[in-house]
Design an enzyme around this catalytic site. Structure first.
Site, PDB file in Angstrom:
ATOM      1  N   SER A  32       0.839  -1.201   0.000  1.00 21.92           N
ATOM      2  CA  SER A  32       0.000   0.000   0.000  1.00 21.92           C
ATOM      3  C   SER A  32       0.871   1.246   0.000  1.00 21.92           C
ATOM      4  CB  SER A  32      -1.016   0.024   1.141  1.00 21.92           C
ATOM      5  OG  SER A  32      -0.463  -0.465   2.312  1.00 21.92           O
ATOM      6  N   HIS A  64      -5.036  -1.568  -3.124  1.00 21.96           N
ATOM      7  CA  HIS A  64      -4.035  -2.581  -3.452  1.00 21.96           C
ATOM      8  C   HIS A  64      -4.303  -2.958  -4.908  1.00 21.96           C
ATOM      9  CE1 HIS A  64      -2.702  -4.041   0.750  1.00 21.96           C
ATOM     10  NE2 HIS A  64      -3.298  -2.876   0.885  1.00 21.96           N
ATOM     11  N   ARG A  86      -0.937  -8.900  -3.630  1.00 21.69           N
ATOM     12  CA  ARG A  86      -0.304  -9.710  -2.597  1.00 21.69           C
ATOM     13  C   ARG A  86      -1.439 -10.286  -1.769  1.00 21.69           C
ATOM     14  NH1 ARG A  86       3.207  -5.629   0.557  1.00 21.69           N
ATOM     15  NH2 ARG A  86       4.900  -7.123   0.430  1.00 21.69           N
ATOM     16  N   THR A  87      -1.257 -11.523  -1.324  1.00 18.52           N
ATOM     17  CA  THR A  87      -2.229 -12.118  -0.417  1.00 18.52           C
ATOM     18  C   THR A  87      -1.691 -11.973   0.999  1.00 18.52           C
ATOM     19  OG1 THR A  87      -3.016 -13.676  -2.074  1.00 18.52           O
ATOM     20  CG2 THR A  87      -3.418 -14.253   0.224  1.00 18.52           C
ATOM     21  N   HIS A  88      -2.467 -11.354   1.849  1.00 12.70           N
ATOM     22  CA  HIS A  88      -2.054 -11.173   3.243  1.00 12.70           C
ATOM     23  C   HIS A  88      -2.469 -12.378   4.079  1.00 12.70           C
ATOM     24  CE1 HIS A  88      -2.016  -6.981   1.792  1.00 12.70           C
ATOM     25  NE2 HIS A  88      -1.107  -6.771   2.729  1.00 12.70           N
ATOM     26  N   GLU A 187      -2.541  -2.771  15.939  1.00  9.68           N
ATOM     27  CA  GLU A 187      -2.103  -3.053  17.301  1.00  9.68           C
ATOM     28  C   GLU A 187      -2.824  -2.149  18.301  1.00  9.68           C
ATOM     29  OE1 GLU A 187       0.003  -2.132  14.765  1.00  9.68           O
ATOM     30  OE2 GLU A 187       0.230  -4.259  14.263  1.00  9.68           O
ATOM     31  N   SER A 206       2.595  -7.829   6.442  1.00  6.84           N
ATOM     32  CA  SER A 206       2.859  -8.562   5.197  1.00  6.84           C
ATOM     33  C   SER A 206       4.256  -9.155   5.030  1.00  6.84           C
ATOM     34  CB  SER A 206       2.603  -7.646   3.994  1.00  6.84           C
ATOM     35  OG  SER A 206       3.474  -6.530   4.039  1.00  6.84           O
ATOM     36  N   ASN A 229       1.592   5.716   8.786  1.00 12.00           N
ATOM     37  CA  ASN A 229       0.978   6.218  10.023  1.00 12.00           C
ATOM     38  C   ASN A 229       1.886   5.900  11.198  1.00 12.00           C
ATOM     39  OD1 ASN A 229      -0.338   3.358   9.312  1.00 12.00           O
ATOM     40  ND2 ASN A 229      -0.207   3.533  11.533  1.00 12.00           N
TER      41      ASN A 229
HETATM   42  I1  8IG Z   1      -0.636   1.016   6.200  1.00 15.91           I
HETATM   43  O1  8IG Z   1      -0.069   0.663  12.127  1.00 15.91           O
HETATM   44  C1  8IG Z   1      -0.358   0.073   7.953  1.00 15.91           C
HETATM   45  N1  8IG Z   1      -0.243  -1.242   8.031  1.00 15.91           N
HETATM   46  N2  8IG Z   1       0.283  -3.886  11.839  1.00 15.91           N
HETATM   47  N3  8IG Z   1       0.105  -1.577  11.987  1.00 15.91           N
HETATM   48  C2  8IG Z   1       0.134  -2.722  11.246  1.00 15.91           C
HETATM   49  N4  8IG Z   1       0.022  -2.721   9.927  1.00 15.91           N
HETATM   50  C3  8IG Z   1      -0.125  -1.525   9.323  1.00 15.91           C
HETATM   51  C4  8IG Z   1      -0.163  -0.328  10.029  1.00 15.91           C
HETATM   52  C5  8IG Z   1      -0.041  -0.357  11.434  1.00 15.91           C
HETATM   53  N5  8IG Z   1      -0.317   0.670   9.143  1.00 15.91           N
END
Ligand code: 8IG
Length: 271
Positions: A32, A64, A86-88, A187, A206, A229
């Protein structure tokens, strides 16, 4: 042969056949924020929707991509395989679906892999919009993409050679440790503090499992995150998806240039 290798071989034959090439050389997985960043790599000479290739699925998250592109890298005669899908792990299709893209890249001939992702940061210095080179990871998913007694060494998983190459291209590029959580929830603040205490600078969903699978296939790899972020609790404001997309867009020109220069640098060193 194992079923999952059979599927990867079949996907690779579809991709190489469609592109009319014997092999691809370098693979990129676009996470992303990285969807547009492949635009400067070179000329796209072939493209398939992911769902037309064995083992791939259409993406579940808007933003995505969903295509598998063959890009000619300058006039090197080399080809990049750009995996826009991509597969998460959180999709629940199992670890082989997660590893399928990198196994396909290896089966298509790729010896080098560049994994990109969008992620959270555990430190305010790694602000949204920062690209960060992954130096190592913590796999906090409690699973492995490998099966049986496949005792794969993960020392120098994120190739020191490729990291040095990226640092030469952009000496201001930060490095950090990436922790993969299973997701799909972000989280809690306590979990972000835990990850930071354990040594993680970045949190995502990922890259660690893909990196392990890639190493088991013998590929040399690099990981680059785009911090989109601050992790929960690191900043005063709560997470939202719009913030994630906006930070990615603002960083666009820098990461596009960076990715193109890295891929050109890798292709040049392969000669
Ligand atoms: I975009 O703050 C993205 N992917 N685990 N934590 C986790 N995955 C993410 C985050 C995040 N931001």
């Amino acid at each position: 042969m194992n079923d999952y290798m059979e599927t990867a071989r079949s996907a690779a034959a579809t991709i190489n056949g469609n592109a009319g090439v014997q092999r691809h050389d370098i693979a990129l997985v676009l996470g992303s924020g990285w969807g547009e960043a492949a635009g400067l790599l070179g000329e796209t000479v072939a493209s398939l929707p992911a769902e037309q290739v064995p083992g791939f699925h259409s993406p579940v998250v808007a933003g995505h991509g969903g295509r598998l592109d063959t890009v000619a890298i300058g006039d090197t005669g080399r080809h990049a395989l750009v995996l826009g899908a991509r597969t998460h792990y959180y999709e629940g299709r199992g670890v082989d679906a997660v590893a399928h893209g990198v196994r396909t890249a290896a089966a298509a001939g790729c010896t080098t892999l560049v994994l990109t992702n969008g992620c959270g940061s555990t430190r305010e210095e790694f602000a949204p919009g920062s690209p960060v080179l992954i130096s190592d990871h913590l796999n906090l998913t409690a699973v492995s993409p490998l099966h049986g007694a496949d005792f794969t060494d993960l020392t120098d998983l994120y190739s020191a050679r490729l990291r040095a190459l990226a640092q030469r291209i952009d000496p201001s590029l930060a490095e950090g440790v990436y922790a993969q959580f299973p997701g799909p929830h972000y989280e809690t603040p306590a979990e972000v503090r835990m990850a930071r205490t354990l040594g993680a600078d970045l949190v995502g969903m990922s890259t660690a499992l893909e990196a392990i699978a890639a190493r088991a296939c013998g590929m040399e790899l690099m990981g680059i995150s785009l911090v989109t972020n601050l992790g929960a609790g690191v900043s005063a404001t709560p997470l939202d998806h719009a913030e994630v997309l906006a930070a990615g867009q603002a960083a666009g020109p820098r990461i596009s240039r960076l990715l193109a220069d890295i891929v050109a640098g890798i292709a040049a060193e392969e000669d």
